[in-house]
Design a protein around this motif. Structure first.
Motif, PDB file in Angstrom:
ATOM      1  N   CYS A 189       0.812  -1.233   0.000  1.00 47.15           N
ATOM      2  CA  CYS A 189       0.000   0.000   0.000  1.00 47.15           C
ATOM      3  C   CYS A 189       0.838   1.272   0.000  1.00 47.15           C
ATOM      4  O   CYS A 189       0.306   2.372  -0.092  1.00 47.15           O
ATOM      5  CB  CYS A 189      -0.961  -0.004   1.186  1.00 47.15           C
ATOM      6  SG  CYS A 189      -0.152   0.326   2.756  1.00 47.15           S
ATOM      7  N   CYS A 193       2.848  -3.953   8.104  1.00 45.19           N
ATOM      8  CA  CYS A 193       2.301  -2.635   7.801  1.00 45.19           C
ATOM      9  C   CYS A 193       1.169  -2.321   8.790  1.00 45.19           C
ATOM     10  O   CYS A 193       0.260  -3.132   8.964  1.00 45.19           O
ATOM     11  CB  CYS A 193       1.789  -2.636   6.362  1.00 45.19           C
ATOM     12  SG  CYS A 193       1.003  -1.098   5.899  1.00 45.19           S
ATOM     13  N   CYS A 221      -2.197  -1.686   6.197  1.00 44.44           N
ATOM     14  CA  CYS A 221      -2.890  -2.779   5.495  1.00 44.44           C
ATOM     15  C   CYS A 221      -2.615  -4.140   6.115  1.00 44.44           C
ATOM     16  O   CYS A 221      -3.121  -5.148   5.627  1.00 44.44           O
ATOM     17  CB  CYS A 221      -2.551  -2.763   4.003  1.00 44.44           C
ATOM     18  SG  CYS A 221      -0.906  -3.385   3.615  1.00 44.44           S
TER      19      CYS A 221
HETATM   20 ZN   LIG Z   1       0.604  -1.609   3.675  1.00 48.97          ZN
END
Ligand SMILES: [Zn+2]
Length: 325
Positions: A46, A65, A68
């Motif tokens: 992302c 992350c 995401c």
């Molecule tokens: Zn991400």
């Protein structure tokens, strides 16, 4: 006579010993810097710059992350993805491969680093793939510049029979294997090199027209395959049966590319013909263009390219896939 570049101390900026002396933390730091500008991890899914950093039980560095929730490593989504060997071993492979100016044999490298032949063979192909990324869409020449073109045949060797009476005329098409291909190179004098692979020189016309800019002065040998280019370019021809260089015409820049590629074939790689011929040609072109670049910069450039490019389509899980069949 001036000393050759490779004998100068400025050609040597990275030693294999220094790669082996690197701690795991130092190797990680280097890969971070090469992959991400400033070393800040960037989620490949992302693009978020906000990961949670942790270590797996194996000690391997991993990121998750926060936006995401995807997990990734220093090499996820790159040519070095799913690596089994340590980062330091990867770096050492690149360093040894770069120090060998005409190509590095996979068998020799596997002995140098005590890694399996297949792992090294695949890695060397990934290095070639990384190099080829610099040539995507490359154009050479332009007004006031000179580009040399030449072709060299590879593969399709037919071994002559032992007894003279059994031998066939290998110049005849019906006695050839059909595997012979031609590498056509376009090389700007004082500039960049770009190879392509074709069945015949004549089939390279659209490649040459697409990759050599208009108003370029072309140099070629006497082969009739190049005659069709006179309509588009100002051309000079050199008849190699009479001279290698005459009245400003020569294809010595193109010849030195082929010299490097042939020496790589004969001395290190042996079997360059076949499905990967273009990759071997691209490797020779990259090495030719980087011949005056110090070894440390070459290693950083190749490693950065490998980390900037998506996983290999040809080689991700190559052996596993082939074993399954
Ligand atoms: Zn991400």
């Amino acid at each position: 006579m001036a000393a050759h570049f490779l004998t100068l101390s400025k050609a040597r900026t990275l030693s294999l010993a220094s790669v082996f002396r690197m701690s795991d933390a130092e190797a990680e730091k280097l890969f971070r810097d090469l992959r991400w500008d400033g070393g800040e991890p960037n989620c490949p899914a992302c693009g978020s710059l906000n990961p949670y950093e942790y270590r797996r039980k194996t000690g391997a560095l991993q990121f998750e992350c926060r936006d995401c929730k995807k997990r990734y490593t220093l090499t996820s989504q790159t040519l070095f993805a799913s690596h089994k060997a340590s980062l330091r071993a990867y770096l050492a492979c690149v360093a040894v491969a770069m120090n060998e100016v005409k190509g590095k044999s996979a068998l020799a490298l596997s002995r140098d680093l005590d890694m399996s032949y297949k792992a090294v063979w695949v890695l060397l192909h990934k290095i070639r793939e990384a190099m080829s990324a610099e040539m995507k869409g490359r154009e050479v020449g332009g007004e006031g510049s000179t580009v040399e073109i030449d072709g060299g045949y590879f593969g399709g060797y037919v071994k002559p029979a032992n007894l003279r009476k059994d031998r066939k005329d290998r110049r005849l098409r019906e006695n050839q294997s059909g595997k012979r291909k031609v590498v056509v190179v376009v090389r700007e004098r004082g500039g960049e090199t770009l190879p392509g692979v074709f069945r015949t020189e004549a089939q390279a016309m659209s490649f040459i027209k697409a990759r050599v800019r208009k108003q370029t002065r072309l140099m070629a040998d006497e082969a009739t395959s190049w005659d069709a280019l006179h309509a588009r370019f100002e051309m000079k021809r050199i008849n190699h049966q009479e001279a290698y260089s005459f009245d400003g015409a020569c294809t010595n820049w193109a010849e030195s590319f082929f010299s490097r590629m042939r020496r790589g074939e004969i001395g290190h790689n042996h079997h360059v013909a076949g499905p990967y011929l273009l990759r071997y040609a691209q490797e020779a072109a990259w090495r030719e263009d980087a011949r005056r670049v110090d070894n440390g910069s070459q290693v950083r450039r190749v490693a950065s390219l490998a980390l900037a490019n998506a996983p290999s389509v040809d080689f991700c899980g190559y052996y596993q896939r082939h074993k399954a069949r």
